[in-house]
Motif scaffolding. Structure first.
Motif, PDB file in Angstrom:
ATOM      1  N   SER A 242       1.450  -2.072  -2.969  1.00 20.40           N
ATOM      2  CA  SER A 242       0.202  -1.409  -2.302  1.00 20.40           C
ATOM      3  C   SER A 242       0.188  -1.861  -0.700  1.00 20.40           C
ATOM      4  CB  SER A 242      -1.017  -1.576  -2.952  1.00 20.40           C
ATOM      5  OG  SER A 242      -1.442  -3.054  -2.910  1.00 20.40           O
ATOM      6  N   ASP A 243       0.681  -3.014  -0.318  1.00 21.05           N
ATOM      7  CA  ASP A 243       0.298  -3.564   0.768  1.00 21.05           C
ATOM      8  C   ASP A 243      -0.848  -3.965   0.762  1.00 21.05           C
ATOM      9  OD1 ASP A 243       1.059  -4.754   3.223  1.00 21.05           O
ATOM     10  OD2 ASP A 243       1.405  -2.625   4.488  1.00 21.05           O
ATOM     11  N   TYR A 244      -1.246  -4.750   1.866  1.00 26.35           N
ATOM     12  CA  TYR A 244      -2.695  -5.325   2.004  1.00 26.35           C
ATOM     13  C   TYR A 244      -3.643  -3.874   1.964  1.00 26.35           C
ATOM     14  CZ  TYR A 244      -1.029  -9.881   2.308  1.00 26.35           C
ATOM     15  OH  TYR A 244      -0.158 -11.084   1.888  1.00 26.35           O
ATOM     16  N   LEU A 245      -4.705  -4.216   0.885  1.00 23.21           N
ATOM     17  CA  LEU A 245      -5.828  -3.126   0.916  1.00 23.21           C
ATOM     18  C   LEU A 245      -7.239  -3.760   1.464  1.00 23.21           C
ATOM     19  CD1 LEU A 245      -5.121  -1.459  -2.535  1.00 23.21           C
ATOM     20  CD2 LEU A 245      -4.344  -0.663  -0.271  1.00 23.21           C
ATOM     21  N   MET A 246      -7.778  -3.377   2.326  1.00 28.16           N
ATOM     22  CA  MET A 246      -9.009  -3.927   2.803  1.00 28.16           C
ATOM     23  C   MET A 246     -10.144  -3.548   1.916  1.00 28.16           C
ATOM     24  SD  MET A 246      -7.805  -5.595   5.331  1.00 28.16           S
ATOM     25  CE  MET A 246      -9.115  -6.363   5.765  1.00 28.16           C
ATOM     26  N   PRO A 247     -11.291  -4.104   1.878  1.00 30.88           N
ATOM     27  CA  PRO A 247     -12.547  -3.434   1.194  1.00 30.88           C
ATOM     28  C   PRO A 247     -12.694  -1.936   1.193  1.00 30.88           C
ATOM     29  CG  PRO A 247     -13.099  -5.809   2.331  1.00 30.88           C
ATOM     30  CD  PRO A 247     -11.541  -5.129   2.721  1.00 30.88           C
ATOM     31  N   GLY A 248     -12.609  -1.469   0.013  1.00 28.48           N
ATOM     32  CA  GLY A 248     -12.913   0.018   0.051  1.00 28.48           C
ATOM     33  C   GLY A 248     -11.595   0.581   0.062  1.00 28.48           C
ATOM     34  N   GLU A 249     -10.401   0.208   0.235  1.00 28.38           N
ATOM     35  CA  GLU A 249      -9.145   1.087   0.173  1.00 28.38           C
ATOM     36  C   GLU A 249      -8.712   1.282  -1.099  1.00 28.38           C
ATOM     37  OE1 GLU A 249      -7.476   0.550   4.770  1.00 28.38           O
ATOM     38  OE2 GLU A 249      -6.837  -1.214   3.472  1.00 28.38           O
ATOM     39  N   THR A 250      -7.954   2.120  -1.359  1.00 28.03           N
ATOM     40  CA  THR A 250      -7.208   2.573  -2.502  1.00 28.03           C
ATOM     41  C   THR A 250      -5.878   2.554  -2.556  1.00 28.03           C
ATOM     42  OG1 THR A 250      -7.484   4.846  -2.408  1.00 28.03           O
ATOM     43  CG2 THR A 250      -9.151   3.677  -3.227  1.00 28.03           C
ATOM     44  N   PHE A 251      -5.203   2.524  -3.699  1.00 24.92           N
ATOM     45  CA  PHE A 251      -3.552   2.636  -4.022  1.00 24.92           C
ATOM     46  C   PHE A 251      -3.512   3.445  -5.126  1.00 24.92           C
ATOM     47  CE2 PHE A 251       0.388   1.029  -5.577  1.00 24.92           C
ATOM     48  CZ  PHE A 251       1.144   1.760  -4.882  1.00 24.92           C
ATOM     49  N   SER A 252      -2.830   4.186  -5.339  1.00 26.13           N
ATOM     50  CA  SER A 252      -2.284   4.842  -6.596  1.00 26.13           C
ATOM     51  C   SER A 252      -0.790   4.815  -6.919  1.00 26.13           C
ATOM     52  CB  SER A 252      -2.740   6.555  -6.752  1.00 26.13           C
ATOM     53  OG  SER A 252      -4.257   6.497  -6.414  1.00 26.13           O
TER      54      SER A 252
END
Length: 138
Positions: free
Chosen positions: A61-71
């Motif tokens: 997903s790489d780095y997800l900051m607060p609130g970010e998503t990955f599917s």
């Protein structure tokens, strides 16, 4: 993806999930104080051991900051283990069981941190319950 306020404890919830081939899983970073990843155990991802089906596509997903998503959509039946890059040593791992796999034996347990190995719910429990939340996995 979650964590406590001081960042001392981080986790995926659910930590174990049973789905069918073709279903999509979405990770959401609900931790207000940390960036997280959802990264398949696969040699193309930071030379980690392969803990997804042989012919399955790995993801990061790489780095997800607060609130970010990955599917990611899971096409192949099998067991998929994944981790958070900055928090693997703390046991931030998860397991997704797709379909009803026959062989779920990994030969590379020695290459994982003890905290990660201790955190994985069993395939049997995931199949029996469908979803295992972090607090019930212990």
């Amino acid at each position: 993806m979650q964590g406590n306020l001081n960042g001392g404890y981080v986790w995926f919830d659910p930590i174990g999930l049973h789905i069918m081939p073709g279903q999509t899983v979405r990770w959401i970073n609900h931790d207000p104080g940390n960036a997280h990843t959802a990264t398949a155990y696969h040699p193309t991802n930071f030379q980690r051991p392969q803990r997804i089906p042989e012919t399955a596509q790995p993801w990061d997903s790489d780095y997800l900051m607060p609130g970010e998503t990955f599917s990611f959509t899971f096409e192949k039946e099998g067991v998929y283990d994944y981790f958070c890059v900055p928090h693997e040593q703390a046991g931030m791992v998860g397991r997704i069981v797709v379909g009803t796999p026959k062989d779920v034996t990994w030969k590379n347990d020695a290459d994982l941190p003890k905290a990660a190995l201790d955190a994985f719910p069993s395939v049997h429990d995931i199949l029996a319950r469908g979803r295992i939340h972090a607090e019930s996995a212990q």
